[in-house]
Design an enzyme around this catalytic site. Structure first.
Site, PDB file in Angstrom:
ATOM      1  N   VAL A 226       0.850  -1.190   0.000  1.00 46.20           N
ATOM      2  CA  VAL A 226       0.000   0.000   0.000  1.00 46.20           C
ATOM      3  C   VAL A 226       0.890   1.246   0.000  1.00 46.20           C
ATOM      4  CG1 VAL A 226      -2.019  -1.065   1.058  1.00 46.20           C
ATOM      5  CG2 VAL A 226      -0.205  -0.151   2.527  1.00 46.20           C
ATOM      6  N   ARG A 228       4.013   2.494  -2.682  1.00 45.76           N
ATOM      7  CA  ARG A 228       4.053   2.926  -4.074  1.00 45.76           C
ATOM      8  C   ARG A 228       4.533   1.748  -4.907  1.00 45.76           C
ATOM      9  NH1 ARG A 228       1.311   6.491  -2.806  1.00 45.76           N
ATOM     10  NH2 ARG A 228       1.448   8.728  -3.297  1.00 45.76           N
ATOM     11  N   GLU A 257       0.210   2.559 -13.623  1.00 44.04           N
ATOM     12  CA  GLU A 257      -1.190   2.654 -13.221  1.00 44.04           C
ATOM     13  C   GLU A 257      -1.964   3.463 -14.248  1.00 44.04           C
ATOM     14  OE1 GLU A 257      -1.425   4.179  -9.220  1.00 44.04           O
ATOM     15  OE2 GLU A 257      -0.190   2.550  -8.406  1.00 44.04           O
ATOM     16  N   HIS A 276      -5.336   1.515  -6.459  1.00 41.08           N
ATOM     17  CA  HIS A 276      -4.742   2.632  -5.703  1.00 41.08           C
ATOM     18  C   HIS A 276      -5.836   3.348  -4.916  1.00 41.08           C
ATOM     19  CE1 HIS A 276      -1.054   5.508  -5.710  1.00 41.08           C
ATOM     20  NE2 HIS A 276      -1.680   5.527  -4.541  1.00 41.08           N
TER      21      HIS A 276
END
Length: 310
Positions: A226, A228, A257, A276
């Protein structure tokens, strides 16, 4: 420094409605206006944003506030050269990111992700007798014990887990039984059933979880990221999952992403993918507004900004 006009960049709409956030700051003092891509920024003294654009550097801004804790997308040196202050939203995500992380742990332990997949296929299938396990007898290693890491550690500890941690200064932390320095990372992860990553992305943490660290983990252990995406060597992670070197992974962040449609991570039953979203919650805009309000007050009083990065 004083702020007469505060801009709210349209990119915040990726997390919460720009109008709702604008209205939350309507009585904060300065005029508040929403600015979208291509809009003139020169009337704004300060800007609240999710995204970074190069044009921010030459827009005459005195202060930029990132609605995220992570600010690795911002060019620190260029901002400093132009005397543009940068602040972030660190400190507001510990509870919800902690809940997301422990939620992934519970899903893996109680096989909830498998049951959900079976439901979508219309299959009534019980797990093998030894697939599910109680978290109270498990251990977790939290790598990074800032706001996010402490939020994970306290919640894992409350569930009866043995919690260890890794941080630069190995001083005691509430809810953490043992704290290791980064040099002992392999030792720290070796005995953990869950390894949760909660470090910021910087030169020291980029690629810190590679093939060697994954090899140091237990074969029945789960990696949860959680932090990067680039903190983990994603190719090495895929190799570890495919070879059975680790049991699975809960991933909220990725090297690219959105996660590309052809990524092998989508198709693995023992991988939980979230977009995310670990920090997203219905109080997000209020929490960011609280920081912005405090910094507006500090600017008016001639005090130093809170959460200042640059």
């Amino acid at each position: 420094m004083s702020v007469s006009t505060l801009g709210v960049h349209g990119s915040v709409g990726e997390v919460f409605p720009t109008a709702v956030f604008r209205d939350a700051l309507a009585d904060a003092g300065p005029s508040v206006r929403v600015v979208s891509d291509g809009d003139d920024l020169t009337p704004c003294d300060a800007l609240v944003t999710f995204a970074y654009e190069e044009r921010f550097l030459d827009a005459g801004l005195d202060w930029i506030h990132s609605i995220q804790a992570g600010v690795d997308r911002f060019p620190f040196d260029e901002l400093s050269d132009r005397e543009i202050a940068l602040t972030n939203s660190t400190g507001i995500h510990g509870d919800v990111v902690g809940e997301t992380t422990v939620g992934m742990m519970l899903a893996f332990a109680r096989r909830l992700h498998v049951h959900r997949s079976n439901q979508e296929r219309g299959e009534w299938r019980k797990p093998a007798w030894d697939d599910a396990f109680p978290l109270r007898r498990e251990s977790a290693c939290v790598v990074g014990l800032g706001t996010l890491g402490r939020g994970i550690a306290t919640r894992a500890s409350a569930l009866g887990m043995d919690v260890t941690g890794v941080k630069r200064t190995p001083t005691p932390v509430d809810g953490v039984d043992r704290v290791h320095p980064p040099a002992d990372l392999h030792e720290a992860v070796a005995d953990a059933g869950f390894v949760a990553l909660a470090v910021p992305l910087n030169d020291d943490t980029e690629g810190m979880i590679s093939a060697a660290e994954l090899a140091a983990m237990r074969e029945d252990a789960y990696l949860i990221n959680v932090a990067r995406g680039p903190v983990v060597d994603q190719a090495a992670l895929v190799d570890a999952l495919e070879s059975g070197a680790i049991a699975g992974a809960g991933l909220d962040v990725f090297e690219a992403e959105p996660l590309p449609a052809d990524s092998p991570l989508w198709d693995r039953e023992e991988v939980i993918v979230t977009p995310h979203a670990a920090g997203i919650n219905d109080e997000y805009y209020e929490r960011v507004a609280t920081i912005v309000r405090e910094n507006l007050r500090r600017l008016s009083a001639g005090e130093s900004l809170t959460n200042r990065v640059v």
